[in-house]
Design a protein around this motif. Structure first.
Motif, PDB file in Angstrom:
ATOM      1  N   GLN A 244       0.859  -1.168   0.000  1.00 53.39           N
ATOM      2  CA  GLN A 244       0.000   0.000   0.000  1.00 53.39           C
ATOM      3  C   GLN A 244       0.899   1.222   0.000  1.00 53.39           C
ATOM      4  O   GLN A 244       2.124   1.105   0.015  1.00 53.39           O
ATOM      5  N   GLU A 245       0.310   2.405   0.026  1.00 57.13           N
ATOM      6  CA  GLU A 245       1.116   3.610  -0.108  1.00 57.13           C
ATOM      7  C   GLU A 245       2.172   3.734   0.981  1.00 57.13           C
ATOM      8  O   GLU A 245       3.288   4.185   0.728  1.00 57.13           O
ATOM      9  N   HIS A 246       1.845   3.355   2.202  1.00 60.06           N
ATOM     10  CA  HIS A 246       2.791   3.513   3.302  1.00 60.06           C
ATOM     11  C   HIS A 246       3.186   2.174   3.918  1.00 60.06           C
ATOM     12  O   HIS A 246       3.507   2.096   5.097  1.00 60.06           O
ATOM     13  N   ALA A 247       3.163   1.117   3.122  1.00 53.92           N
ATOM     14  CA  ALA A 247       3.497  -0.212   3.634  1.00 53.92           C
ATOM     15  C   ALA A 247       4.448  -0.915   2.670  1.00 53.92           C
ATOM     16  O   ALA A 247       4.021  -1.543   1.711  1.00 53.92           O
ATOM     17  N   ALA A 248       5.764  -0.766   2.928  1.00 55.20           N
ATOM     18  CA  ALA A 248       6.767  -1.425   2.094  1.00 55.20           C
ATOM     19  C   ALA A 248       6.855  -2.903   2.454  1.00 55.20           C
ATOM     20  O   ALA A 248       6.621  -3.296   3.599  1.00 55.20           O
ATOM     21  N   ALA A 249       7.194  -3.731   1.471  1.00 54.07           N
ATOM     22  CA  ALA A 249       7.291  -5.173   1.684  1.00 54.07           C
ATOM     23  C   ALA A 249       8.503  -5.719   0.945  1.00 54.07           C
ATOM     24  O   ALA A 249       8.984  -5.119  -0.030  1.00 54.07           O
ATOM     25  N   LEU A 250       8.991  -6.855   1.418  1.00 55.01           N
ATOM     26  CA  LEU A 250      10.165  -7.468   0.802  1.00 55.01           C
ATOM     27  C   LEU A 250      10.075  -8.984   0.893  1.00 55.01           C
ATOM     28  O   LEU A 250       9.590  -9.527   1.900  1.00 55.01           O
ATOM     29  N   ASP A 251      10.506  -9.660  -0.169  1.00 58.16           N
ATOM     30  CA  ASP A 251      10.769 -11.095  -0.052  1.00 58.16           C
ATOM     31  C   ASP A 251      12.086 -11.396  -0.761  1.00 58.16           C
ATOM     32  O   ASP A 251      12.456 -10.708  -1.721  1.00 58.16           O
ATOM     33  N   PHE A 279      14.692   0.533   7.661  1.00 58.36           N
ATOM     34  CA  PHE A 279      13.949   0.836   6.434  1.00 58.36           C
ATOM     35  C   PHE A 279      12.436   0.890   6.630  1.00 58.36           C
ATOM     36  O   PHE A 279      11.698   1.080   5.656  1.00 58.36           O
ATOM     37  N   SER A 280      11.966   0.682   7.851  1.00 55.77           N
ATOM     38  CA  SER A 280      10.520   0.693   8.148  1.00 55.77           C
ATOM     39  C   SER A 280       9.757  -0.348   7.328  1.00 55.77           C
ATOM     40  O   SER A 280       8.603  -0.127   6.974  1.00 55.77           O
ATOM     41  N   ILE A 281      10.418  -1.460   7.005  1.00 59.28           N
ATOM     42  CA  ILE A 281       9.774  -2.546   6.276  1.00 59.28           C
ATOM     43  C   ILE A 281       9.148  -3.496   7.301  1.00 59.28           C
ATOM     44  O   ILE A 281       9.847  -4.186   8.032  1.00 59.28           O
ATOM     45  N   GLU A 282       7.817  -3.498   7.347  1.00 59.60           N
ATOM     46  CA  GLU A 282       7.099  -4.294   8.342  1.00 59.60           C
ATOM     47  C   GLU A 282       6.817  -5.722   7.859  1.00 59.60           C
ATOM     48  O   GLU A 282       6.747  -6.652   8.661  1.00 59.60           O
ATOM     49  N   HIS A 283       6.629  -5.879   6.559  1.00 58.34           N
ATOM     50  CA  HIS A 283       6.259  -7.191   6.012  1.00 58.34           C
ATOM     51  C   HIS A 283       7.416  -7.749   5.188  1.00 58.34           C
ATOM     52  O   HIS A 283       7.860  -7.127   4.219  1.00 58.34           O
ATOM     53  N   SER A 284       7.924  -8.899   5.584  1.00 59.36           N
ATOM     54  CA  SER A 284       8.994  -9.521   4.812  1.00 59.36           C
ATOM     55  C   SER A 284       8.819 -11.042   4.839  1.00 59.36           C
ATOM     56  O   SER A 284       8.407 -11.624   5.845  1.00 59.36           O
ATOM     57  N   THR A 285       9.103 -11.673   3.688  1.00 57.80           N
ATOM     58  CA  THR A 285       9.071 -13.130   3.569  1.00 57.80           C
ATOM     59  C   THR A 285      10.471 -13.584   3.190  1.00 57.80           C
ATOM     60  O   THR A 285      10.978 -13.214   2.129  1.00 57.80           O
ATOM     61  N   LEU A 286      11.096 -14.361   4.064  1.00 55.74           N
ATOM     62  CA  LEU A 286      12.492 -14.757   3.882  1.00 55.74           C
ATOM     63  C   LEU A 286      12.590 -16.269   3.693  1.00 55.74           C
ATOM     64  O   LEU A 286      12.139 -17.036   4.536  1.00 55.74           O
ATOM     65  N   GLU A 287      13.197 -16.674   2.574  1.00 55.82           N
ATOM     66  CA  GLU A 287      13.416 -18.092   2.305  1.00 55.82           C
ATOM     67  C   GLU A 287      14.892 -18.406   2.478  1.00 55.82           C
ATOM     68  O   GLU A 287      15.753 -17.729   1.890  1.00 55.82           O
TER      69      GLU A 287
END
Length: 305
Positions: A244-251, A279-287
């Motif tokens: 979303q606009e203010h919700a960064a994510a990473l996998d 980085f204020s990244i709240e959602h991350s999926t790590l494999e």
């Protein structure tokens, strides 16, 4: 560099009321300006009316988007509905671009043969428009700092207010000096300003919908930060985007030594902590992959097709 979350917070219901007031104000103004523009023969007034009509439509879209965006995630939209506000902003900017090109065409045709224009009608309705546009801009100013959707509306209204000033000046020149060419000239000026604002701002929503990385976060910095976490040997297949606009994510895939695979949970916790704090990244999926079984020559960012 952390993504900026320092936007002003306004109660959702209060924000909805502000947008609703702006919808009614712009709707009434649009009707008055179209009637006045037809009666006075002023294309600049009709141009301002069309711009205000686009504002009203934008406000309706934004109002609906705000309501939908607050719906919780479900089996159909597992990331939630927040991106609908990005879609609304893109629609609004696209509408402005279409209107801008249309007004340039109409203004150019009238420059060739300027019609008779009733200056006083133009000045009076332009003054009313300026009051309404200023009111609407004030209602949305504090809200636009935290929403690309509302920012699109604010820029609509700001450009409207400036356009209304130009309409008033044009009407005054027609009254004093019978300078009829000023009306289509001002129309073209308004259109060029609309296009400038639209093309300047539309890149943000397009980038988000294209799953581009957040503009306030350097992907290479993120990779280097993960690589510095104890136990991490390498990082690849990184995807960084905005849910979303203010919700960064990473996998991404994280490579560790085979003998340290038993520490994967601890390493994951440390990586997530770095992502959140830096980085204020709240959602991350790590494999996780063991170094002796890791993908060879894998891309750092993305996947090969």
């Amino acid at each position: 560099m952390p993504h900026d979350h320092g936007h002003a917070h306004i109660d959702p219901d209060s924000g909805d009321r502000r947008v609703a007031i702006a919808i009614w104000a712009n709707g009434l103004l649009t009707v008055a300006q179209i009637v006045g523009g037809i009666l006075s023969g002023s294309l600049a007034l009709i141009a301002d009316a069309l711009h205000n009509f686009s504002d009203m439509a934008s406000l309706v879209i934004a109002f609906a988007a705000r309501k939908i965006a607050r719906r919780p995630a479900d089996e159909r939209m597992t990331f939630g509905y927040g991106r609908v506000e990005i879609v609304a902003a893109l629609i609004n900017y696209t509408t402005l671009i279409v209107i801008g090109f249309y007004l340039i065409y109409e203004g150019g045709m009238r420059m060739i043969d300027p019609p008779e224009v009733m200056g006083w009608t133009v000045v009076i309705l332009g003054g009313i428009a300026l009051v309404v546009d200023t009111l609407t801009a004030m209602l949305t100013y504090s809200m636009q700092k935290g929403s690309v959707n509302i920012r699109a509306l604010f820029l609509h209204n700001l450009s409207d207010a400036l356009a209304s000033v130009a309409v008033i000046v044009g009407g005054t020149l027609i009254i004093l000096y019978d300078m009829r060419w000023v009306d289509p000239a001002i129309t073209i000026g308004i259109a060029l300003y609309i296009l400038y604002l639209s093309f300047t701002e539309i890149g943000g929503p397009i980038r988000t919908l294209m799953l581009g990385s957040p503009p306030g976060i350097d992907g290479n910095d993120v990779v280097r930060a993960i690589q510095c976490v104890d136990g991490v040997v390498d990082v690849h297949h990184v995807h960084l985007w905005q849910m979303q606009e203010h919700a960064a994510a990473l996998d991404c895939h994280i490579v560790v030594e085979r003998e340290r695979m038993g520490e994967a949970d601890k390493i994951k916790e440390n990586v997530k902590s770095v992502l959140h704090e830096r980085f204020s990244i709240e959602h991350s999926t790590l494999e996780f992959e063991a170094s002796d079984n890791a993908h060879q020559e894998a891309q750092v960012f993305g996947h090969r097709s």
